[in-house]
Design a protein around this motif. Structure first.
Motif, short mmCIF file in Angstrom:
data_model
loop_
_atom_site.label_atom_id
_atom_site.label_comp_id
_atom_site.label_asym_id
_atom_site.label_seq_id
_atom_site.Cartn_x
_atom_site.Cartn_y
_atom_site.Cartn_z
N THR A 10 30.46 45.53 31.54
CA THR A 10 31.88 45.03 31.15
C THR A 10 31.95 43.94 32.53
OG1 THR A 10 33.14 46.16 33.19
CG2 THR A 10 33.54 46.75 30.95
N VAL A 11 33.06 42.49 32.45
CA VAL A 11 33.85 41.31 33.16
C VAL A 11 34.83 41.97 33.91
CG1 VAL A 11 33.08 39.21 33.99
CG2 VAL A 11 31.37 40.37 32.55
N GLU A 12 35.72 41.72 34.66
CA GLU A 12 36.75 42.00 34.79
C GLU A 12 36.98 40.97 35.62
OE1 GLU A 12 37.07 46.04 36.35
OE2 GLU A 12 37.23 46.92 34.37
N ILE A 13 38.39 40.05 35.35
CA ILE A 13 38.87 39.26 36.50
C ILE A 13 40.68 40.42 37.13
CG2 ILE A 13 39.54 37.89 34.10
CD1 ILE A 13 39.18 35.76 36.40
N LYS A 14 40.50 39.51 38.16
CA LYS A 14 41.83 39.92 38.96
C LYS A 14 41.78 38.91 40.21
CE LYS A 14 39.63 43.87 41.90
NZ LYS A 14 40.18 45.19 42.48
N VAL A 15 43.75 39.01 40.25
CA VAL A 15 44.34 38.10 41.26
C VAL A 15 44.29 38.72 42.22
CG1 VAL A 15 45.76 36.36 41.55
CG2 VAL A 15 44.80 37.21 39.21
N GLN A 16 44.55 38.52 43.35
CA GLN A 16 44.86 39.60 44.68
C GLN A 16 45.83 38.35 45.42
OE1 GLN A 16 41.71 39.97 47.10
NE2 GLN A 16 40.81 41.29 45.78
N PRO A 17 47.00 38.23 45.51
CA PRO A 17 47.59 39.82 45.73
C PRO A 17 48.31 39.96 44.12
CG PRO A 17 49.55 38.13 46.79
CD PRO A 17 48.36 37.28 46.48
#
Length: 741
Positions: free
Chosen positions: A57-64
């Protein structure tokens, strides 16, 4: 390695991705990474069984979080989950896109990459996606929406900080860190009043400009603005901008309006108006004085003066207005003018009178006698002065009909009375009553239009119509009136009349009585003949055409129809029938006959057709029968003679004797027979002569004569009795006609 967008653009020459300018950033980067880093040759040591891997898989997320406050730091993290057959080092090419546009790229042997945004702005709001490329394999993450809540504070600037009334204030509002499309809201704020707002939509730029007019009573103005954008089906507003102050200067002061005298103004007094102001500059200045939207005077100066003689109509509100460019200021003043004297009153001795009568007109003012009076007659081209006096007496005629007024003048003030209508009447003349169509007649069942005219008489004239002594209609008109009678009866003997009258004292005049003839249309035409059906050739035939109903005179016409209609006879009769005699009928007269009848109702009524056949006369039939009988008898005689002749040839002399005996017996038989059916002609002598002739011919016959054999026979001829035949055909009668006798 990591890089910004500008660095990436520099690192991607056109020939590195095939030279196609329409390729997306993602396609270009993938091609560039594969060509630069990830496509070793088959013979290199990198492509071995020990280097097998796959993307899970390839995942993307935002912090915070996916919702970030404007101005706060924000990181976009992309992580690749990879499975390997052995633990070996693998380079990963990470690219991050926002709304389909490249914003970050890096090459690393780690399985994750981070895109740092130290200060997040609303322009960073959008859909983020990550793509990882390793050794020719590519894997992308799902899209992730990031919302940077809050907008930057807009910046408001004014073109001028000091303006004059009537000028405009030009404002500019800018959101430098926001991305269009944007909505801008500008506000004009005045003390103790609701702010005025203007809204502008900017689809392609992050700033907007507007203008506000500076109005009268604007003193110190404050302006601000804010922005709005549409995110995730919601509107988001920025905070308000800085407040900008604009000072307003007056180009001129509010005008002053004075009137002299200031009070107790009476009709006839001269009043003077004065309007003035003080201006900063004289250019384009204008002062106006108006009353009830009517401009009395205007000047391009600081002072306006206007004077007039006061009348009662001058009471009301006056307005002084100063204009310069877009700026204007006004001052109002109410003026009351007292009445000097009331309007005069005109009285007439009579309002309706006969011609050649006397008329007296009197003009007066209630409670006021010292005035200059004049009496006038109203006219569309201008009033006509009749007399400069309080009273006027005159003998009138019809042309004096009209409206009259009087005027009174005191101290230069002229007032006019209400008009008085005077009607002068000439008597009506004796009316004439006639039928509109001309002739005094009407067809039964049709409407009757009557017209009543009076050649003389002053209108309006009242016309009354009578049928017998019964009033049918009253009409008011100028010179004539019309009446419609739709109830016409066949035996209606009542006459018509009309009378006319107007307001003349002579009263009404009555017309002569008009008697109208009622024309009954033709009904049920029929045709008969004597004899009927079959007619002998050469005989006389009588045709009878009649009608069941219809007014006289009646026009009768008789036609024969074969291949076309032929008019045989026509006649106008004061009767309901007509008879026509055809002296000698011929064979060509055979055909169909019909008649038509009409009268002044102008309706042709056609009878049922009858058929006439012309046959041969009786005496001609007898002649033909006798001639035919003679031919038959002659033929029989010849046949018998031929038979005996043949027999004689066969028997010789005995035939001759038997022939003589036979002739003798036939002759004696004829002489002794009694007649039964009339007279007969005996042919014995004729036969005897022929026998002698036969004998002599037989004795002397030669070869040529033997072939010419002639046989004779006896002929019985009955004598025709023409008297008896004529008696049989004498009894003829009329058939096919209801009146036949």
């Amino acid at each position: 390695m990591g890089g910004s967008v500008s660095q990436i653009r520099t690192a991607l020459p056109a020939d590195s991705y095939g030279g196609d300018p329409e390729s997306t950033w993602q396609e270009r980067l993938t091609f560039w990474f594969i060509m630069t880093f990830e496509v070793p040759s088959r013979g290199s040591g990198l492509y071995t069984q020990e280097g097998v891997f796959t993307f899970n898989t390839v995942e993307i997320k935002v912090q915070p979080s996916v919702k970030v406050k404007n101005g706060a730091p924000m990181s976009i993290v992309c992580r690749a989950d990879i499975s390997k057959n052995t633990d070996f080092q693998l380079k990963h090419n990470f690219t991050i896109f926002k709304d389909g546009k490249l914003v970050f790229m890096t090459v690393t042997d780690k399985e994750d990459a981070k895109y740092e945004i130290p200060v997040a702005r609303s322009s960073d709001t959008g859909e983020y996606e990550c793509t990882v490329v390793a050794r020719g394999k590519t894997k992308s993450s799902n899209a992730l929406h990031v919302w940077v809540k809050g907008m930057t504070k807009p910046i408001l600037t004014a073109e001028k900080d000091e303006v004059l009334e009537g000028e405009v204030v030009k404002l500019r509002c800018e959101l430098p860190e926001e991305v269009p499309p944007l909505h801008f809201f500008f506000r004009k704020i005045k003390t103790n009043s609701t702010p005025k707002e203007k809204r502008v939509f900017e689809p392609y730029r992050n700033f907007s400009e507007v203008e506000f007019s500076v109005e009268e009573a604007d003193n110190i103005l404050q302006f601000d603005c804010f922005g709005r954008r549409f995110v995730q089906l919601e509107f988001e507003d920025s905070e308000h901008s800085n407040t900008t102050l604009v000072t307003v200067k007056e180009p001129f002061i509010k005008p002053t309006l004075n009137v002299k005298p200031s009070s107790n103004i009476t009709e006839g007094d001269r009043i003077q108006f004065e309007c003035s102001t003080v201006v900063a500059r004289m250019r384009d200045i204008e002062i106006l004085l108006q009353k009830n939207k009517t401009i009395l005077k205007s000047v391009q100066d600081e002072v306006l003066k206007y004077s007039t003689v006061a009348t009662l109509e001058d009471s009301g509100e006056y307005l002084c207005k100063v204009e310069q460019g877009r700026a204007s200021k006004t001052t109002k003043l109410n003026v009351v003018v007292s009445e000097l004297f009331p309007k005069p009153t005109l009285a007439a001795s009579m309002s309706n009178l006969d011609e050649n009568k006397e008329l007296t007109l009197s003009c007066s003012i209630s409670g006021f006698r010292k005035a200059n009076f004049s009496i006038l007659r109203k006219n569309s081209n201008g009033d006509i002065l009749l007399k400069n006096s309080r009273n006027l007496t005159m003998r009138v005629n019809v042309n004096d009909t009209g409206s009259y007024t009087c005027k009174a003048e005191v101290k230069g003030i002229v007032k006019e009375s209400k008009p008085v209508r005077i009607n002068v009447y000439a008597p009506v003349s004796k009316p004439t009553l006639s039928v509109v169509s001309g002739l005094p007649e009407v067809v039964l069942g049709k409407p009757l239009w009557l017209i009543c005219r009076s050649a003389m008489g002053t209108p309006p004239i009242i016309f009354t119509f009578y049928k017998g002594n019964e009033v049918k209609k009253r009409v008011t008109n100028d010179t004539y009136a019309m009446f419609l009678d739709e109830n016409i009866r066949q035996n209606d003997k009542r006459g018509y009349k009309c009378d006319a009258r107007n307001n003349h004292s002579s009263g009404m005049k009555t017309s002569n009585i008009l008697n109208v003839t009622v024309i009954v249309p033709i009904r049920d035409a029929s045709l008969g003949s004597i004899p009927y059906g079959e007619v002998e050739d050469g005989s006389e035939t009588a045709f009878l055409c009649s009608v069941k109903e219809g007014s006289w005179p009646i026009h009768f016409r008789l036609f024969r129809k074969t291949d076309r209609e032929v008019l045989l006879f026509e006649q106008i009769e004061n009767a309901d029938r007509v008879m026509w005699h055809k002296k000698a009928m011929k064979r060509q007269d055979t055909g169909t006959y019909f008649c038509m009848a009409s009268n002044r109702a102008n309706v042709d009524v056609k009878s049922h057709p009858i058929t006439i056949s012309v046959i041969l006369a009786t005496w001609k039939k007898g002649v033909i029968a006798a001639f035919a009988l003679i031919l038959i008898v002659g033929a029989v005689t010849l046949a018998l003679y031929w038979f005996l002749r043949k027999k004689k040839k066969a028997k010789g002399p005995s035939l001759e004797m038997s022939g003589s005996a036979l002739a003798t017996n036939l002759t004696s038989e004829k002489l002794t027979r009694q007649p039964n059916d009339g007279d007969y002609y005996s042919g014995s002598g004729y036969i005897e002569d022929n026998e002698n002739h036969v004998k002599s011919a037989d004795e002397n016959k030669g070869p040529d004569l033997e072939s010419e054999e002639v046989e004779y026979t006896e002929v019985e001829v009955s004598t025709l009795d023409p008297h008896r035949d004529s008696v049989e055909n004498r009894h003829s009668r009329i058939q096919g006609h209801p009146d036949a006798t």
